[in-house]
Write a protein that holds these residues in place. Structure first.
Motif, PDB file in Angstrom:
ATOM      1  N   PRO A 150       0.864  -1.114  -0.036  1.00 21.93           N
ATOM      2  CA  PRO A 150      -0.093  -0.021  -0.115  1.00 21.93           C
ATOM      3  C   PRO A 150       0.713   1.313   0.042  1.00 21.93           C
ATOM      4  CG  PRO A 150      -0.908  -1.528   1.456  1.00 21.93           C
ATOM      5  CD  PRO A 150       0.324  -2.046   1.002  1.00 21.93           C
ATOM      6  N   ALA A 151       1.795   1.223   0.698  1.00 21.19           N
ATOM      7  CA  ALA A 151       2.656   2.523   0.923  1.00 21.19           C
ATOM      8  C   ALA A 151       3.522   2.802  -0.456  1.00 21.19           C
ATOM      9  CB  ALA A 151       3.694   2.329   1.722  1.00 21.19           C
ATOM     10  N   GLU A 152       3.950   1.693  -1.273  1.00 21.47           N
ATOM     11  CA  GLU A 152       4.470   2.012  -2.413  1.00 21.47           C
ATOM     12  C   GLU A 152       3.497   2.508  -3.731  1.00 21.47           C
ATOM     13  OE1 GLU A 152       5.911  -2.109  -2.780  1.00 21.47           O
ATOM     14  OE2 GLU A 152       7.964  -1.452  -2.437  1.00 21.47           O
ATOM     15  N   ARG A 153       2.279   1.895  -3.412  1.00 27.72           N
ATOM     16  CA  ARG A 153       1.249   2.352  -4.468  1.00 27.72           C
ATOM     17  C   ARG A 153       0.948   3.879  -4.478  1.00 27.72           C
ATOM     18  NH1 ARG A 153      -3.266  -1.747  -2.513  1.00 27.72           N
ATOM     19  NH2 ARG A 153      -1.940  -3.426  -2.220  1.00 27.72           N
ATOM     20  N   VAL A 154       0.975   4.426  -3.397  1.00 30.30           N
ATOM     21  CA  VAL A 154       0.959   5.951  -3.416  1.00 30.30           C
ATOM     22  C   VAL A 154       2.049   6.679  -4.148  1.00 30.30           C
ATOM     23  CG1 VAL A 154       1.101   7.935  -1.741  1.00 30.30           C
ATOM     24  CG2 VAL A 154      -0.461   5.872  -1.143  1.00 30.30           C
ATOM     25  N   ASP A 155       3.361   6.028  -3.867  1.00 29.88           N
ATOM     26  CA  ASP A 155       4.382   6.694  -4.542  1.00 29.88           C
ATOM     27  C   ASP A 155       4.355   6.481  -6.129  1.00 29.88           C
ATOM     28  OD1 ASP A 155       5.428   7.893  -2.238  1.00 29.88           O
ATOM     29  OD2 ASP A 155       6.912   5.986  -1.907  1.00 29.88           O
ATOM     30  N   LEU A 156       3.775   4.994  -6.632  1.00 31.55           N
ATOM     31  CA  LEU A 156       4.099   4.613  -8.133  1.00 31.55           C
ATOM     32  C   LEU A 156       2.581   5.194  -8.741  1.00 31.55           C
ATOM     33  CD1 LEU A 156       5.329   1.187  -7.217  1.00 31.55           C
ATOM     34  CD2 LEU A 156       6.384   3.112  -8.302  1.00 31.55           C
ATOM     35  N   LEU A 157       1.697   5.686  -7.897  1.00 32.33           N
ATOM     36  CA  LEU A 157       0.572   5.973  -8.891  1.00 32.33           C
ATOM     37  C   LEU A 157       0.756   6.835 -10.080  1.00 32.33           C
ATOM     38  CD1 LEU A 157      -2.513   6.032  -8.461  1.00 32.33           C
ATOM     39  CD2 LEU A 157      -2.687   8.138  -7.498  1.00 32.33           C
ATOM     40  N   PRO A 158       1.475   7.839 -10.048  1.00 34.62           N
ATOM     41  CA  PRO A 158       1.514   8.595 -11.263  1.00 34.62           C
ATOM     42  C   PRO A 158       1.980   7.773 -12.246  1.00 34.62           C
ATOM     43  CG  PRO A 158       2.626   9.667  -9.517  1.00 34.62           C
ATOM     44  CD  PRO A 158       2.319   8.399  -8.927  1.00 34.62           C
ATOM     45  N   TYR A 159       2.840   6.468 -12.209  1.00 39.26           N
ATOM     46  CA  TYR A 159       3.320   5.525 -13.384  1.00 39.26           C
ATOM     47  C   TYR A 159       2.518   4.709 -13.677  1.00 39.26           C
ATOM     48  CZ  TYR A 159       7.665   7.734 -11.252  1.00 39.26           C
ATOM     49  OH  TYR A 159       8.368   9.012 -11.060  1.00 39.26           O
ATOM     50  N   THR A 160       1.133   4.729 -12.776  1.00 39.89           N
ATOM     51  CA  THR A 160       0.026   3.764 -13.358  1.00 39.89           C
ATOM     52  C   THR A 160      -1.077   4.472 -14.029  1.00 39.89           C
ATOM     53  OG1 THR A 160      -0.836   4.009 -11.086  1.00 39.89           O
ATOM     54  CG2 THR A 160       0.687   2.464 -11.385  1.00 39.89           C
ATOM     55  N   ILE A 161      -1.031   5.696 -14.063  1.00 35.90           N
ATOM     56  CA  ILE A 161      -1.833   6.500 -14.858  1.00 35.90           C
ATOM     57  C   ILE A 161      -1.322   6.600 -16.310  1.00 35.90           C
ATOM     58  CG2 ILE A 161      -3.113   8.497 -15.316  1.00 35.90           C
ATOM     59  CD1 ILE A 161      -3.135   8.571 -12.082  1.00 35.90           C
ATOM     60  N   ALA A 162      -2.292   6.257 -17.443  1.00 34.64           N
ATOM     61  CA  ALA A 162      -1.940   6.301 -18.820  1.00 34.64           C
ATOM     62  C   ALA A 162      -1.930   7.961 -19.211  1.00 34.64           C
ATOM     63  CB  ALA A 162      -2.771   5.834 -19.775  1.00 34.64           C
ATOM     64  N   ALA A 163      -0.539   8.283 -19.653  1.00 34.31           N
ATOM     65  CA  ALA A 163      -0.445   9.845 -20.243  1.00 34.31           C
ATOM     66  C   ALA A 163      -1.394   9.879 -21.504  1.00 34.31           C
ATOM     67  CB  ALA A 163       1.045  10.035 -20.427  1.00 34.31           C
ATOM     68  N   PHE A 164      -1.451   9.016 -22.129  1.00 36.13           N
ATOM     69  CA  PHE A 164      -2.083   8.894 -23.574  1.00 36.13           C
ATOM     70  C   PHE A 164      -3.086   7.801 -23.578  1.00 36.13           C
ATOM     71  CE2 PHE A 164       2.077  10.666 -24.286  1.00 36.13           C
ATOM     72  CZ  PHE A 164       1.712  12.043 -24.734  1.00 36.13           C
ATOM     73  N   PRO A 165      -4.441   7.816 -22.796  1.00 38.01           N
ATOM     74  CA  PRO A 165      -5.214   6.659 -22.782  1.00 38.01           C
ATOM     75  C   PRO A 165      -5.529   6.217 -24.119  1.00 38.01           C
ATOM     76  CG  PRO A 165      -5.814   8.644 -21.384  1.00 38.01           C
ATOM     77  CD  PRO A 165      -5.071   9.141 -22.286  1.00 38.01           C
ATOM     78  N   GLU A 166      -5.587   6.981 -25.263  1.00 42.56           N
ATOM     79  CA  GLU A 166      -5.937   6.389 -26.738  1.00 42.56           C
ATOM     80  C   GLU A 166      -4.903   5.220 -26.978  1.00 42.56           C
ATOM     81  OE1 GLU A 166      -3.452  10.011 -27.182  1.00 42.56           O
ATOM     82  OE2 GLU A 166      -4.990   9.315 -25.752  1.00 42.56           O
ATOM     83  N   ASP A 167      -3.818   5.144 -26.255  1.00 43.30           N
ATOM     84  CA  ASP A 167      -3.015   4.124 -26.754  1.00 43.30           C
ATOM     85  C   ASP A 167      -2.964   2.877 -25.875  1.00 43.30           C
ATOM     86  OD1 ASP A 167      -1.691   5.913 -28.338  1.00 43.30           O
ATOM     87  OD2 ASP A 167       0.209   6.375 -27.013  1.00 43.30           O
ATOM     88  N   ASN A 168      -3.926   2.882 -24.842  1.00 39.35           N
ATOM     89  CA  ASN A 168      -4.105   1.543 -24.082  1.00 39.35           C
ATOM     90  C   ASN A 168      -4.537   0.378 -25.099  1.00 39.35           C
ATOM     91  OD1 ASN A 168      -3.505   2.793 -21.773  1.00 39.35           O
ATOM     92  ND2 ASN A 168      -5.862   3.221 -21.211  1.00 39.35           N
ATOM     93  N   MET A 169      -5.359   0.565 -25.888  1.00 37.24           N
ATOM     94  CA  MET A 169      -6.074  -0.533 -26.509  1.00 37.24           C
ATOM     95  C   MET A 169      -4.748  -1.182 -27.380  1.00 37.24           C
ATOM     96  SD  MET A 169      -9.919  -0.085 -27.171  1.00 37.24           S
ATOM     97  CE  MET A 169      -9.989  -1.132 -28.609  1.00 37.24           C
ATOM     98  N   PRO A 170      -4.185  -0.436 -28.310  1.00 40.85           N
ATOM     99  CA  PRO A 170      -2.991  -1.019 -28.887  1.00 40.85           C
ATOM    100  C   PRO A 170      -1.877  -1.698 -28.043  1.00 40.85           C
ATOM    101  CG  PRO A 170      -3.639   1.109 -29.936  1.00 40.85           C
ATOM    102  CD  PRO A 170      -4.367   0.904 -28.544  1.00 40.85           C
TER     103      PRO A 170
END
Length: 158
Positions: free
Chosen positions: A106-126
């Motif tokens: 849980p403590a790591e999830r807070v720090d890593l949250l920015p890296y788990t959010i897609a900067a370009f969501p339209e690229d998720n499917m490809p």
């Protein structure tokens, strides 16, 4: 210690004369306990002004402002590094991460949250489609094996 010579070259040609906006260029590895930069150079066509700074992750970043209109953009970077890691694949994987998928603490999830959010969501499917070559939802695989599969595919342009 190993000395590595890294050469980067990017060239674009244009059908007519263009004015280039400033570019952010990252062609130097980040220095650390195992990597020291012995020398580096950055050359551009057309001529440019280069200002170096460090980003929030301590990477060396060049802000390049071009001086003249052009029909060609060339960026050439050359770096010679001293690499002190004699066994780069001799690392420990935390017990909870030996197999994929895994959950971070849980403590790591807070720090890593920015890296788990897609900067370009339209690229998720490809991206998901491409990753299916290596892993399918519900499959349990050794994390190292999965990363090895992905790295080999990238090295072979798959």
């Amino acid at each position: 210690m190993r000395r590595l010579h890294i050469h980067h070259a990017t060239t674009y040609t244009y059908s007519h004369v263009v004015d280039l906006l400033p570019h952010t260029v990252r062609v130097r590895p980040r220095e650390g306990h195992d990597v020291r930069i012995e020398s580096s150079r950055l050359e551009t066509t057309p001529a440019s002004m280069v200002q170096w700074h460090r980003d929030v992750y301590d990477n060396s970043v060049a802000m390049v402002t071009f001086l003249d209109p052009t029909t060609e953009l060339s960026i050439h970077g050359e770096v010679i590094i001293q690499h002190y890691d004699e066994q780069p694949l001799n690392f420990l994987v935390a017990e909870p991460a030996v197999n994929f998928p895994f959950l971070y603490e849980p403590a790591e999830r807070v720090d890593l949250l920015p890296y788990t959010i897609a900067a370009f969501p339209e690229d998720n499917m490809p991206l998901d489609k491409w990753l299916r070559h290596f892993w399918h939802p519900g499959e349990v695989v050794e994390t190292y094996v999965l990363l090895d599969r992905i790295n080999k595919a990238i090295a072979h342009n798959l």
